[in-house]
Design an enzyme around this catalytic site. Sequence first.
Site, PDB file in Angstrom:
ATOM      1  N   GLU A  62      -4.913  -8.785  -0.237  1.00 36.84           N
ATOM      2  CA  GLU A  62      -5.705  -8.440   0.942  1.00 36.84           C
ATOM      3  C   GLU A  62      -7.151  -8.328   0.508  1.00 36.84           C
ATOM      4  OE1 GLU A  62      -4.456  -5.318   3.602  1.00 36.84           O
ATOM      5  OE2 GLU A  62      -2.336  -5.748   3.227  1.00 36.84           O
ATOM      6  N   TYR A  75     -11.481  -4.424   0.469  1.00 36.26           N
ATOM      7  CA  TYR A  75     -12.229  -4.898   1.639  1.00 36.26           C
ATOM      8  C   TYR A  75     -13.700  -4.536   1.491  1.00 36.26           C
ATOM      9  CZ  TYR A  75      -7.865  -5.777   4.175  1.00 36.26           C
ATOM     10  OH  TYR A  75      -6.649  -6.279   4.579  1.00 36.26           O
ATOM     11  N   GLU A 107       0.837  -1.213   0.000  1.00 38.72           N
ATOM     12  CA  GLU A 107       0.000   0.000   0.000  1.00 38.72           C
ATOM     13  C   GLU A 107       0.868   1.257   0.000  1.00 38.72           C
ATOM     14  OE1 GLU A 107      -3.274  -0.139   2.811  1.00 38.72           O
ATOM     15  OE2 GLU A 107      -4.133  -1.863   1.760  1.00 38.72           O
TER      16      GLU A 107
HETATM   17  O1  AHR Z   1      -5.376  -5.737   6.929  1.00 39.61           O
HETATM   18  C1  AHR Z   1      -5.314  -4.561   7.645  1.00 39.61           C
HETATM   19  C2  AHR Z   1      -4.626  -3.455   6.879  1.00 39.61           C
HETATM   20  O2  AHR Z   1      -5.385  -3.124   5.775  1.00 39.61           O
HETATM   21  C3  AHR Z   1      -3.276  -3.778   6.297  1.00 39.61           C
HETATM   22  O3  AHR Z   1      -2.242  -3.652   7.215  1.00 39.61           O
HETATM   23  C4  AHR Z   1      -3.148  -2.780   5.211  1.00 39.61           C
HETATM   24  O4  AHR Z   1      -2.324  -3.212   4.166  1.00 39.61           O
HETATM   25  C5  AHR Z   1      -4.578  -2.526   4.781  1.00 39.61           C
HETATM   26  O5  AHR Z   1      -4.870  -1.193   4.706  1.00 39.61           O
END
Ligand code: AHR
Length: 491
Positions: free
Chosen positions: A295, A239, A173
């Site tokens: 992720e 996410y 990131e």
């Molecule tokens: O998974 C939690 C965080 O989410 C990680 O450390 C980061 O890469 C992302 O923003």
Amino acid sequence: MNKIIINGDIHEGVIHKNIYGHFAEHLGRGIYEGIWVGEDSPIPNTQGIRNDVLQALKQLNIPVLRWPGGCFADEYHWKDGVGPYEDRKRMVNTHWGGVVENNHFGTHEFMMLCDMLGAEPYICGNVGSGTVQEMSEWVEYMTFDGESPMTNWRKENGKMAPWKLTYFGVGNENWGCGGNMRPEYYADLYRQYQTYCRNYNDNTLYKIAGGANVDDFHWTEVLMRDAAPFMDGLSLHYYVHPGGFEKKGSAVNFTKEEWKVTMQKAWFIEKLIRKHGTIMDKYDPNKRIGMIIDEWGAWYDAEPGTNPGFLYQQNTIRDALVAGVSLNIFNQHNDRVRMANIAQTVNVIQAMVLTEGDKMLRTPTYHVFDMFQVHQDAKKLSLDIVSEEVEVGDERYSKLSASASEAKDGTIHISLCNLDTDESANTTLHIRGSDMTTATGRVLTAKEMNARNTFESPETVKPTAFTSYKRKGNFLQLELPPMSVVVLALN
Ligand code: AHR
């Protein structure tokens, strides 16, 4: 009525087993307590790694494990985490709760964990606050077999032969916690840092560049334009947080409307794969470079009463559906998606297992990974799907999600999710291009939207035999219960 045709005679490449990868960061109780308790702990362990968690994770056949972060990776200095424990530096984990990191879980411990799990390591190096030399020496320490300061140091620390290391990430990131860089700047740094990550002996690195956040297509464009020849993989992070990043929503108390928004956001990753994939195609039409979704998962507000910096959340049947939909999408896009790593294995975000003292439970998401492991390295089969749709605001998503594959012994597996909270999904499944004489399956479902496993009742949500179908020749009439994940084996 929903209809699915499995084209048993149309193979579409292999579903890379690394799509079933995981991610474990130095965050909250993920590593410490969750995986690592140390040899002196009263919690039964093998060389410091807790046995219950190890056994549970081994059952999943985790192919690849990403470590040490996440945001932590760009503040991690690997040299602090090798050598005698008493000499290891104590530092502040500034990203995650400001707690003391004693560096007891370092390179040797991580590699040992991977060995025990039978997983390949995927290490993320530090670009944000580390030097080119530091990254280069880490690769040398882990993989070089000749005479060198790093090799000698590794041997002094008890590891004579080098480890095999394929997957190496150059930063995490870097548009955010990894240095707040612009893509043009990071692309140049990527080119520079990766130059000194050498292939020693017969070890060949698969180098992964830090990719975009969600829908930052400009990032992908610049990275592909300026650095494509130097990378093997480009990452993508996404996410699902139903309420948005600032106020994500509760993991356990939510409405039907929030359920729908969650499902719509889970489906959204398919659009991202298509759009980022189209940009990648422009520079890499032969799809040499893998899309590495290192992720992903459903991320809610931390459980009330816990440290908000620890990202501890419960896991319900809703999360099982998020996992099922996402994995089906990754399987379907196996031509570009070569790896995915759900965040984050133990006690953090969408975890496989949760621990409390010496207790451990398997989450609904765990069971989805267990049921879906049949797809690992299997041949993908073409599917035609007609599904009812659900409207949420201006968006629509399919109520049914599916993917199918053929195992080495010829068994056809299909994974199906019914995203509806109230209605069964009556579905006609036609297997064409292949004969079927038997069908068996497992189902994961629940009566309540927020059904979950707790330390008092760890088996509330677990798979059972799936019997709600009728077979006629090569047709199955399925009744998929509301909120269910089903995996069928067809022979
Ligand atoms: O998974 C939690 C965080 O989410 C990680 O450390 C980061 O890469 C992302 O923003």
